[in-house]
Motif scaffolding. Structure first.
Motif, PDB file in Angstrom:
ATOM      1  N   LEU A   1      52.270  37.137  24.271  1.00 37.21           N
ATOM      2  CA  LEU A   1      52.010  38.326  23.461  1.00 37.21           C
ATOM      3  C   LEU A   1      50.627  38.879  23.778  1.00 37.21           C
ATOM      4  O   LEU A   1      50.463  40.085  23.960  1.00 37.21           O
ATOM      5  CB  LEU A   1      52.129  38.017  21.970  1.00 37.21           C
ATOM      6  N   ALA A   2      49.639  38.009  23.875  1.00 33.82           N
ATOM      7  CA  ALA A   2      48.279  38.456  24.195  1.00 33.82           C
ATOM      8  C   ALA A   2      48.244  39.160  25.552  1.00 33.82           C
ATOM      9  O   ALA A   2      47.602  40.202  25.698  1.00 33.82           O
ATOM     10  CB  ALA A   2      47.319  37.271  24.185  1.00 33.82           C
ATOM     11  N   ARG A   3      48.960  38.620  26.539  1.00 38.05           N
ATOM     12  CA  ARG A   3      49.017  39.253  27.861  1.00 38.05           C
ATOM     13  C   ARG A   3      49.641  40.637  27.776  1.00 38.05           C
ATOM     14  O   ARG A   3      49.144  41.591  28.369  1.00 38.05           O
ATOM     15  CB  ARG A   3      49.814  38.383  28.846  1.00 38.05           C
ATOM     16  N   LYS A   4      50.758  40.743  27.037  1.00 38.89           N
ATOM     17  CA  LYS A   4      51.438  42.050  26.898  1.00 38.89           C
ATOM     18  C   LYS A   4      50.523  43.069  26.222  1.00 38.89           C
ATOM     19  O   LYS A   4      50.460  44.221  26.642  1.00 38.89           O
ATOM     20  CB  LYS A   4      52.736  41.909  26.096  1.00 38.89           C
ATOM     21  N   LEU A   5      49.842  42.656  25.172  1.00 38.84           N
ATOM     22  CA  LEU A   5      48.950  43.585  24.471  1.00 38.84           C
ATOM     23  C   LEU A   5      47.837  44.064  25.397  1.00 38.84           C
ATOM     24  O   LEU A   5      47.503  45.249  25.414  1.00 38.84           O
ATOM     25  CB  LEU A   5      48.374  42.929  23.212  1.00 38.84           C
ATOM     26  N   ARG A   6      47.278  43.141  26.206  1.00 37.82           N
ATOM     27  CA  ARG A   6      46.239  43.536  27.169  1.00 37.82           C
ATOM     28  C   ARG A   6      46.813  44.454  28.246  1.00 37.82           C
ATOM     29  O   ARG A   6      46.199  45.441  28.638  1.00 37.82           O
ATOM     30  CB  ARG A   6      45.611  42.302  27.823  1.00 37.82           C
ATOM     31  N   GLU A   7      48.027  44.118  28.717  1.00 36.45           N
ATOM     32  CA  GLU A   7      48.693  44.904  29.758  1.00 36.45           C
ATOM     33  C   GLU A   7      48.888  46.356  29.323  1.00 36.45           C
ATOM     34  O   GLU A   7      48.718  47.281  30.110  1.00 36.45           O
ATOM     35  CB  GLU A   7      50.047  44.260  30.073  1.00 36.45           C
ATOM     36  N   PHE A   8      49.231  46.544  28.061  1.00 38.87           N
ATOM     37  CA  PHE A   8      49.455  47.892  27.553  1.00 38.87           C
ATOM     38  C   PHE A   8      48.179  48.536  27.013  1.00 38.87           C
ATOM     39  O   PHE A   8      48.209  49.652  26.505  1.00 38.87           O
ATOM     40  CB  PHE A   8      50.543  47.892  26.469  1.00 38.87           C
ATOM     41  N   GLY A   9      47.057  47.807  27.122  1.00 42.90           N
ATOM     42  CA  GLY A   9      45.790  48.359  26.663  1.00 42.90           C
ATOM     43  C   GLY A   9      45.730  48.517  25.159  1.00 42.90           C
ATOM     44  O   GLY A   9      45.055  49.402  24.658  1.00 42.90           O
ATOM     45  N   VAL A  10      46.429  47.663  24.456  1.00 43.74           N
ATOM     46  CA  VAL A  10      46.494  47.751  23.003  1.00 43.74           C
ATOM     47  C   VAL A  10      45.314  46.996  22.403  1.00 43.74           C
ATOM     48  O   VAL A  10      45.041  45.859  22.749  1.00 43.74           O
ATOM     49  CB  VAL A  10      47.832  47.162  22.481  1.00 43.74           C
ATOM     50  N   GLY A  11      44.620  47.635  21.519  1.00 46.08           N
ATOM     51  CA  GLY A  11      43.505  47.002  20.822  1.00 46.08           C
ATOM     52  C   GLY A  11      43.479  47.458  19.374  1.00 46.08           C
ATOM     53  O   GLY A  11      44.207  48.365  18.992  1.00 46.08           O
ATOM     54  N   GLY A  12      42.639  46.834  18.581  1.00 45.19           N
ATOM     55  CA  GLY A  12      42.505  47.227  17.188  1.00 45.19           C
ATOM     56  C   GLY A  12      43.690  46.837  16.329  1.00 45.19           C
ATOM     57  O   GLY A  12      43.996  47.510  15.351  1.00 45.19           O
ATOM     58  N   PHE A  13      44.361  45.744  16.702  1.00 46.22           N
ATOM     59  CA  PHE A  13      45.525  45.291  15.956  1.00 46.22           C
ATOM     60  C   PHE A  13      45.267  43.939  15.319  1.00 46.22           C
ATOM     61  O   PHE A  13      44.498  43.133  15.835  1.00 46.22           O
ATOM     62  CB  PHE A  13      46.744  45.150  16.878  1.00 46.22           C
ATOM     63  N   GLU A  14      45.907  43.695  14.204  1.00 49.92           N
ATOM     64  CA  GLU A  14      45.921  42.378  13.566  1.00 49.92           C
ATOM     65  C   GLU A  14      47.287  41.768  13.861  1.00 49.92           C
ATOM     66  O   GLU A  14      48.313  42.406  13.649  1.00 49.92           O
ATOM     67  CB  GLU A  14      45.728  42.533  12.064  1.00 49.92           C
ATOM     68  N   VAL A  15      47.288  40.541  14.392  1.00 44.71           N
ATOM     69  CA  VAL A  15      48.526  39.870  14.771  1.00 44.71           C
ATOM     70  C   VAL A  15      48.730  38.675  13.848  1.00 44.71           C
ATOM     71  O   VAL A  15      47.849  37.832  13.713  1.00 44.71           O
ATOM     72  CB  VAL A  15      48.487  39.407  16.244  1.00 44.71           C
ATOM     73  N   THR A  16      49.909  38.613  13.210  1.00 38.03           N
ATOM     74  CA  THR A  16      50.245  37.527  12.297  1.00 38.03           C
ATOM     75  C   THR A  16      51.542  36.864  12.749  1.00 38.03           C
ATOM     76  O   THR A  16      52.571  37.541  12.823  1.00 38.03           O
ATOM     77  CB  THR A  16      50.446  38.068  10.862  1.00 38.03           C
ATOM     78  N   PRO A  17      51.509  35.557  13.072  1.00 36.49           N
ATOM     79  CA  PRO A  17      52.763  34.869  13.396  1.00 36.49           C
ATOM     80  C   PRO A  17      53.637  34.792  12.141  1.00 36.49           C
ATOM     81  O   PRO A  17      53.135  34.612  11.028  1.00 36.49           O
ATOM     82  CB  PRO A  17      52.317  33.469  13.812  1.00 36.49           C
ATOM     83  N   LEU A  18      54.944  34.935  12.317  1.00 38.56           N
ATOM     84  CA  LEU A  18      55.892  34.860  11.207  1.00 38.56           C
ATOM     85  C   LEU A  18      56.814  33.662  11.407  1.00 38.56           C
ATOM     86  O   LEU A  18      57.170  33.335  12.535  1.00 38.56           O
ATOM     87  CB  LEU A  18      56.724  36.151  11.132  1.00 38.56           C
ATOM     88  N   LEU A  19      57.186  33.026  10.314  1.00 39.47           N
ATOM     89  CA  LEU A  19      58.058  31.849  10.355  1.00 39.47           C
ATOM     90  C   LEU A  19      59.349  32.125   9.600  1.00 39.47           C
ATOM     91  O   LEU A  19      59.325  32.792   8.566  1.00 39.47           O
ATOM     92  CB  LEU A  19      57.347  30.646   9.710  1.00 39.47           C
ATOM     93  N   ASP A  20      60.455  31.584  10.105  1.00 39.56           N
ATOM     94  CA  ASP A  20      61.722  31.664   9.380  1.00 39.56           C
ATOM     95  C   ASP A  20      61.621  30.795   8.131  1.00 39.56           C
ATOM     96  O   ASP A  20      61.102  29.677   8.191  1.00 39.56           O
ATOM     97  CB  ASP A  20      62.877  31.164  10.250  1.00 39.56           C
ATOM     98  N   HIS A  21      62.143  31.289   7.022  1.00 35.99           N
ATOM     99  CA  HIS A  21      62.021  30.555   5.758  1.00 35.99           C
ATOM    100  C   HIS A  21      62.772  29.227   5.749  1.00 35.99           C
ATOM    101  O   HIS A  21      62.237  28.217   5.299  1.00 35.99           O
ATOM    102  CB  HIS A  21      62.494  31.419   4.581  1.00 35.99           C
ATOM    103  N   ALA A  22      64.012  29.206   6.196  1.00 38.78           N
ATOM    104  CA  ALA A  22      64.815  27.985   6.102  1.00 38.78           C
ATOM    105  C   ALA A  22      64.158  26.806   6.827  1.00 38.78           C
ATOM    106  O   ALA A  22      63.990  25.735   6.228  1.00 38.78           O
ATOM    107  CB  ALA A  22      66.234  28.223   6.607  1.00 38.78           C
ATOM    108  N   PRO A  23      63.740  26.935   8.096  1.00 39.04           N
ATOM    109  CA  PRO A  23      63.070  25.809   8.751  1.00 39.04           C
ATOM    110  C   PRO A  23      61.748  25.446   8.086  1.00 39.04           C
ATOM    111  O   PRO A  23      61.367  24.276   8.049  1.00 39.04           O
ATOM    112  CB  PRO A  23      62.841  26.297  10.182  1.00 39.04           C
ATOM    113  N   LEU A  24      61.047  26.442   7.540  1.00 37.83           N
ATOM    114  CA  LEU A  24      59.796  26.169   6.847  1.00 37.83           C
ATOM    115  C   LEU A  24      60.051  25.318   5.603  1.00 37.83           C
ATOM    116  O   LEU A  24      59.349  24.344   5.336  1.00 37.83           O
ATOM    117  CB  LEU A  24      59.112  27.480   6.456  1.00 37.83           C
ATOM    118  N   ILE A  25      61.082  25.670   4.853  1.00 28.81           N
ATOM    119  CA  ILE A  25      61.442  24.893   3.657  1.00 28.81           C
ATOM    120  C   ILE A  25      61.870  23.484   4.055  1.00 28.81           C
ATOM    121  O   ILE A  25      61.479  22.493   3.424  1.00 28.81           O
ATOM    122  CB  ILE A  25      62.520  25.622   2.849  1.00 28.81           C
ATOM    123  N   ASP A  26      62.659  23.365   5.133  1.00 23.19           N
ATOM    124  CA  ASP A  26      63.058  22.038   5.630  1.00 23.19           C
ATOM    125  C   ASP A  26      61.840  21.196   5.978  1.00 23.19           C
ATOM    126  O   ASP A  26      61.792  19.998   5.689  1.00 23.19           O
ATOM    127  CB  ASP A  26      63.973  22.166   6.855  1.00 23.19           C
TER     128      ASP A  26
END
Length: 101
Positions: free
Chosen positions: A62-87
């Motif tokens: 993801l970091a490579r893609k964001l750099r490749e597209f020249g994207v800056g000024g973003f906040e990146v938050t990983p997301l988790l599926d609820h069911a495996p998290l509860i498990d």
């Protein structure tokens, strides 16, 4: 694969600086990402900025893609599926209870 929430904090709307041809190219790139499943959703925020939900192989890819597209000024938050998290919580509690015995 990992899912990430990407949120632009920019108040300036960068699309305003693009001509019609460049806007069509951006639109095509977003559609391509949606068709491939790497973009799960993309929205503009009223007043500027945007919110994206993307699928990436890893944090590094993801970091490579964001750099490749020249994207800056973003906040990146990983997301988790609820069911495996509860498990994982259930497994952790069971292991902690077993360790206390």
């Amino acid at each position: 694969m990992a899912i990430f929430l990407i949120e632009s904090k920019r108040m300036m709307f960068h699309l305003n600086r693009l001509d019609t041809e460049a806007l069509q190219a951006v639109k095509a790139k977003v559609k391509e990402g949606i068709d491939k499943g790497s973009i799960l959703g993309a929205w503009a925020k009223v007043g500027g900025g945007s919110v994206w939900v993307v699928n990436a192989e890893s944090h590094a890819s993801l970091a490579r893609k964001l750099r490749e597209f020249g994207v800056g000024g973003f906040e990146v938050t990983p997301l988790l599926d609820h069911a495996p998290l509860i498990d994982a919580h259930i497994e952790h509690r069971a292991a902690a209870a077993k360790a206390k015995k």
